[in-house]
Design a protein around this motif. Structure first.
Motif, PDB file in Angstrom:
ATOM      1  N   TYR A   1       0.843  -1.190   0.000  1.00  0.00           N
ATOM      2  CA  TYR A   1       0.000   0.000   0.000  1.00  0.00           C
ATOM      3  C   TYR A   1       0.879   1.242   0.000  1.00  0.00           C
ATOM      4  O   TYR A   1       1.843   1.317   0.758  1.00  0.00           O
ATOM      5  N   ALA A   2       0.546   2.179  -0.858  1.00  0.00           N
ATOM      6  CA  ALA A   2       1.278   3.444  -0.863  1.00  0.00           C
ATOM      7  C   ALA A   2       0.312   4.533  -0.418  1.00  0.00           C
ATOM      8  O   ALA A   2      -0.788   4.654  -0.964  1.00  0.00           O
ATOM      9  N   PRO A   3       0.679   5.331   0.591  1.00  0.00           N
ATOM     10  CA  PRO A   3      -0.206   6.418   1.014  1.00  0.00           C
ATOM     11  C   PRO A   3      -0.289   7.463  -0.093  1.00  0.00           C
ATOM     12  O   PRO A   3       0.725   7.819  -0.693  1.00  0.00           O
ATOM     13  N   LEU A   4      -1.489   7.918  -0.375  1.00  0.00           N
ATOM     14  CA  LEU A   4      -1.642   8.912  -1.436  1.00  0.00           C
ATOM     15  C   LEU A   4      -1.779  10.305  -0.843  1.00  0.00           C
ATOM     16  O   LEU A   4      -0.947  11.160  -1.064  1.00  0.00           O
ATOM     17  N   PHE A   5      -2.790  10.508  -0.045  1.00  0.00           N
ATOM     18  CA  PHE A   5      -2.886  11.812   0.617  1.00  0.00           C
ATOM     19  C   PHE A   5      -3.807  11.741   1.828  1.00  0.00           C
ATOM     20  O   PHE A   5      -4.605  10.818   1.980  1.00  0.00           O
ATOM     21  N   ASP A   6      -3.636  12.719   2.699  1.00  0.00           N
ATOM     22  CA  ASP A   6      -4.392  12.770   3.946  1.00  0.00           C
ATOM     23  C   ASP A   6      -5.533  13.763   3.804  1.00  0.00           C
ATOM     24  O   ASP A   6      -5.408  14.762   3.108  1.00  0.00           O
ATOM     25  N   TYR A   7      -6.601  13.448   4.452  1.00  0.00           N
ATOM     26  CA  TYR A   7      -7.713  14.396   4.466  1.00  0.00           C
ATOM     27  C   TYR A   7      -8.453  14.229   5.784  1.00  0.00           C
ATOM     28  O   TYR A   7      -8.225  13.275   6.534  1.00  0.00           O
ATOM     29  N   GLU A   8      -9.337  15.155   6.014  1.00  0.00           N
ATOM     30  CA  GLU A   8     -10.111  15.108   7.255  1.00  0.00           C
ATOM     31  C   GLU A   8     -11.574  14.986   6.891  1.00  0.00           C
ATOM     32  O   GLU A   8     -12.039  15.595   5.936  1.00  0.00           O
ATOM     33  N   LEU A   9     -12.275  14.167   7.679  1.00  0.00           N
ATOM     34  CA  LEU A   9     -13.715  14.073   7.462  1.00  0.00           C
ATOM     35  C   LEU A   9     -14.389  15.180   8.255  1.00  0.00           C
ATOM     36  O   LEU A   9     -14.058  15.396   9.426  1.00  0.00           O
ATOM     37  N   VAL A  10     -15.281  15.887   7.619  1.00  0.00           N
ATOM     38  CA  VAL A  10     -15.985  16.968   8.316  1.00  0.00           C
ATOM     39  C   VAL A  10     -17.486  16.821   8.125  1.00  0.00           C
ATOM     40  O   VAL A  10     -17.947  16.152   7.197  1.00  0.00           O
ATOM     41  N   LEU A  11     -18.196  17.439   9.001  1.00  0.00           N
ATOM     42  CA  LEU A  11     -19.649  17.422   8.909  1.00  0.00           C
ATOM     43  C   LEU A  11     -20.114  18.612   8.090  1.00  0.00           C
ATOM     44  O   LEU A  11     -19.565  19.714   8.218  1.00  0.00           O
ATOM     45  N   LEU A  12     -21.098  18.393   7.273  1.00  0.00           N
ATOM     46  CA  LEU A  12     -21.692  19.496   6.509  1.00  0.00           C
ATOM     47  C   LEU A  12     -23.123  19.708   6.992  1.00  0.00           C
ATOM     48  O   LEU A  12     -23.907  18.760   7.083  1.00  0.00           O
ATOM     49  N   ALA A  13     -23.441  20.966   7.285  1.00  0.00           N
ATOM     50  CA  ALA A  13     -24.807  21.279   7.712  1.00  0.00           C
ATOM     51  C   ALA A  13     -25.244  22.577   7.046  1.00  0.00           C
ATOM     52  O   ALA A  13     -24.407  23.369   6.606  1.00  0.00           O
ATOM     53  N   SER A  14     -26.526  22.745   6.978  1.00  0.00           N
ATOM     54  CA  SER A  14     -27.053  23.975   6.381  1.00  0.00           C
ATOM     55  C   SER A  14     -26.596  25.185   7.190  1.00  0.00           C
ATOM     56  O   SER A  14     -26.341  25.082   8.392  1.00  0.00           O
ATOM     57  N   LYS A  15     -26.486  26.323   6.514  1.00  0.00           N
ATOM     58  CA  LYS A  15     -26.134  27.550   7.223  1.00  0.00           C
ATOM     59  C   LYS A  15     -27.200  27.915   8.236  1.00  0.00           C
ATOM     60  O   LYS A  15     -26.957  28.646   9.192  1.00  0.00           O
TER      61      LYS A  15
ATOM     62  N   LEU B   1     -27.245  11.704   6.806  1.00  0.00           N
ATOM     63  CA  LEU B   1     -27.361  11.245   5.413  1.00  0.00           C
ATOM     64  C   LEU B   1     -26.041  10.587   4.994  1.00  0.00           C
ATOM     65  O   LEU B   1     -24.965  11.169   5.198  1.00  0.00           O
ATOM     66  N   THR B   2     -26.112   9.389   4.440  1.00  0.00           N
ATOM     67  CA  THR B   2     -24.895   8.713   3.948  1.00  0.00           C
ATOM     68  C   THR B   2     -25.193   8.030   2.618  1.00  0.00           C
ATOM     69  O   THR B   2     -26.346   7.904   2.209  1.00  0.00           O
ATOM     70  N   PHE B   3     -24.118   7.571   2.002  1.00  0.00           N
ATOM     71  CA  PHE B   3     -24.309   6.723   0.825  1.00  0.00           C
ATOM     72  C   PHE B   3     -24.829   5.374   1.271  1.00  0.00           C
ATOM     73  O   PHE B   3     -24.674   5.004   2.441  1.00  0.00           O
ATOM     74  N   PRO B   4     -25.437   4.633   0.394  1.00  0.00           N
ATOM     75  CA  PRO B   4     -26.052   3.353   0.775  1.00  0.00           C
ATOM     76  C   PRO B   4     -25.015   2.257   0.999  1.00  0.00           C
ATOM     77  O   PRO B   4     -24.798   1.386   0.142  1.00  0.00           O
ATOM     78  N   VAL B   5     -24.353   2.317   2.125  1.00  0.00           N
ATOM     79  CA  VAL B   5     -23.293   1.381   2.473  1.00  0.00           C
ATOM     80  C   VAL B   5     -23.512   0.999   3.928  1.00  0.00           C
ATOM     81  O   VAL B   5     -23.974   1.835   4.715  1.00  0.00           O
TER      82      VAL B   5
ATOM     83  N   VAL C   1     -27.840  16.143   8.009  1.00  0.00           N
ATOM     84  CA  VAL C   1     -26.439  16.537   7.875  1.00  0.00           C
ATOM     85  C   VAL C   1     -25.698  15.351   7.267  1.00  0.00           C
ATOM     86  O   VAL C   1     -26.163  14.224   7.330  1.00  0.00           O
ATOM     87  N   CYS C   2     -24.495  15.640   6.656  1.00  0.00           N
ATOM     88  CA  CYS C   2     -23.721  14.542   6.076  1.00  0.00           C
ATOM     89  C   CYS C   2     -22.252  14.755   6.367  1.00  0.00           C
ATOM     90  O   CYS C   2     -21.842  15.811   6.851  1.00  0.00           O
ATOM     91  N   VAL C   3     -21.470  13.746   6.064  1.00  0.00           N
ATOM     92  CA  VAL C   3     -20.040  13.784   6.345  1.00  0.00           C
ATOM     93  C   VAL C   3     -19.273  13.573   5.045  1.00  0.00           C
ATOM     94  O   VAL C   3     -19.552  12.622   4.302  1.00  0.00           O
ATOM     95  N   LEU C   4     -18.311  14.459   4.795  1.00  0.00           N
ATOM     96  CA  LEU C   4     -17.534  14.362   3.553  1.00  0.00           C
ATOM     97  C   LEU C   4     -16.072  14.682   3.843  1.00  0.00           C
ATOM     98  O   LEU C   4     -15.752  15.272   4.872  1.00  0.00           O
ATOM     99  N   PRO C   5     -15.190  14.324   2.942  1.00  0.00           N
ATOM    100  CA  PRO C   5     -13.803  14.778   3.062  1.00  0.00           C
ATOM    101  C   PRO C   5     -13.771  16.293   3.004  1.00  0.00           C
ATOM    102  O   PRO C   5     -14.573  16.902   2.293  1.00  0.00           O
ATOM    103  N   ASP C   6     -12.805  16.884   3.699  1.00  0.00           N
ATOM    104  CA  ASP C   6     -12.783  18.341   3.794  1.00  0.00           C
ATOM    105  C   ASP C   6     -12.642  19.023   2.432  1.00  0.00           C
ATOM    106  O   ASP C   6     -13.307  20.021   2.165  1.00  0.00           O
ATOM    107  N   TRP C   7     -11.793  18.469   1.566  1.00  0.00           N
ATOM    108  CA  TRP C   7     -11.578  19.128   0.266  1.00  0.00           C
ATOM    109  C   TRP C   7     -12.830  19.118  -0.591  1.00  0.00           C
ATOM    110  O   TRP C   7     -13.072  20.023  -1.373  1.00  0.00           O
TER     111      TRP C   7
END
Lengths: 294, 294
Positions: free
Chosen positions: B158-172, B193-197, B238-244
DNA sequence: AATCATACATGAGGATAATTCATTAATTTC
DNA sequence: GAAATTAATGAATTATCCTCATGTATGATT
């Protein structure tokens, strides 16, 4: 670089799963295959297989080569078996050249027998040549020339096919009808119908009229034998044909055949071919069929 | 029986006219060609060519072999040059498997760079697997698996590609908007809310909620990220996504991102591959591009 | 005709390549 | 862990291919 042996190995390995079985299928030792693939991979500087436990798995490059193998090997196999059939004389194309109408007419009868006897050999007939029939033969435009004229050449051999007699055909109304024979002189007042070929290539001139220094009253050239026969029937002229062809018309139309001179004009049809072709099985067979044998 | 060398000889002879010149073209002696031909003719029991004066002429069988040569030799040449390109790592298909939506989203950016950097390598992306992504990799359904989960296996690296942070997204509009961070407890009254997994494969559960033994008020599975975002905008969850990826939406939609816990949930995306593939040039290149190098 | 030039054929010997044998190493199965 | 299976390796053998030297046939030249 890449040889058929490599393709065979890749293909066998794909079909048999393991090197050992593939080696058996190819009647070689496992070691031989191992050495071969090693050599190929080294030459290509490319992994074709990946060791997977105790088996082998094709890489992308190996798969590409497998696809090539699956295209090429069947082509080679097919070519091999076709050539084997050639060797047995079973397959090929017999190209025949004919120079005169009687030759052509005679051929049509023999061809049927030949196609029956040699179902794997095709026939092609050429009756219009760029130059002469002889040149066509020498240039390999065809394999066999059917001709009544032998022109000797050390690279060619001629096999006699059959003998026939040239006879005159005249209308039953014509005063020749019923005669035993005619003399050259008797043609001096007649209209002679021939195919459109120079007089020097017509036997009626070279064998019969020229020796007696006689010319017919008129010489008309006709393209089609059917029209020629119609003209004979309506007494617009006489023509000269091989006896076997004349017999054919005598039984259908009101025409009679008459011998040319006391002894008649006799001809022989020959099959001319290159000497090195004379032993090819299907050519031998053609000659024998033409001679009425087999 | 019939080997490529024979086809090469026949082809060269056809192109060069004489054995001697063909031998020069093939960088062999005239004698070598003569021997080869003789051997083949003997094996096939068949004349392939005929001596004609001091030249050679192909027989019917020879012509057939010439045709085979003209079909097969170009195929072999093409295969050879393709493999050479493979060896140089210039050509191939990089098959990538992705397991999660962020992976897929991230991939699309990298692929453009890769296609530009390696114009002769194609890319194929698989995102629906028969079984798991790991199994797809082990079964060679693809060469590289982009995943945040390392499952160690001695044949894989396994080669690490890049780091990211999971953040919560909510309406303003949401009361989370503007907060520094949220605690797991704060999600107990939210619609997630999540993907169907399955929850076990979602980091928000495994890394954040499960450790605190907390469940959201409701868990809704949404197929499409666009619809998911619309639902967030209208405060239906609300949902959770990578920060970028979250940043991307924050700039376009009235939504805010919030850190998960004091330190945030950090992830790394890895490229998993078979260890023997790790040195293939275009795979190395893909990894380096993924790491933001080159 | 005789000579010369050209092209393919042939035989012997040496170089090269392929194959086998014997053995080792790795992996799976029981 | 032993037995069985499979691939890899090295050395020796064998087969194959190639070259060299020479022979034979053909065609051109004089």
């Amino acid at each position: 670089m890449i040889e058929l042996s490599h393709l065979r190995i890749i293909s066998a390995l794909h079909e048999n799963g393991t090197l050992t079985e593939a080696a058996n299928a190819l009647c070689l030792s496992q070691s031989a295959l191992s050495h071969q693939i090693r050599y190929l991979e080294k030459k290509l500087e490319l992994k074709l297989w990946q060791r997977e436990g105790r088996g082998l798995r094709l890489t992308q490059a190996g798969n590409l080569l497998l696809q090539v193998a699956q295209q090429v090997l069947p082509m080679m196999d097919h070519a091999g078996s076709t050539l084997k059939a050639y060797a047995a004389g079973r397959q090929g194309i017999l190209r025949i050249g004919v120079e005169c109408y009687p030759c052509y007419e005679w051929l049509t009868g023999v061809i049927a027998d030949f196609l029956l006897a040699m179902p794997e050999v095709d026939i092609d007939i050429a009756h219009q040549f760029q130059f002469s029939g002889l040149e066509g033969l020498l240039n390999h435009q065809f394999d066999v020339l059917v001709t009544p004229d032998i022109i000797s050449n050390k690279t060619l051999v001629y096999a006699p096919l059959f003998d026939y007699e040239l006879v005159l055909l005249a209308s039953k109304e014509h005063l020749f009808a019923g005669l035993e024979m005619i003399t050259p002189e008797m043609l001096a007042t007649e209209v002679l119908l021939t195919f459109p070929v120079p007089a020097e290539r017509l036997d009626i001139f070279t064998q019969f009229l020229f020796p007696a220094s006689i010319a017919p009253a008129q010489h008309k050239q006709i393209q089609s034998i059917d029209i020629m026969m119609q003209m004979v029937v309506y007494n617009r002229g006489v023509c000269v044909l091989p006896d076997w062809l004349a017999d054919n018309y005598c039984s259908k139309l009101p025409v009679s055949k008459v011998r040319l001179g006391r002894k008649g004009v006799h001809k022989t049809l020959f099959a001319g071919m290159h000497c090195y072709d004379a032993e090819i099985p299907y050519i031998k067979r053609f000659v024998r069929l033409g001679q009425g044998l087999d």
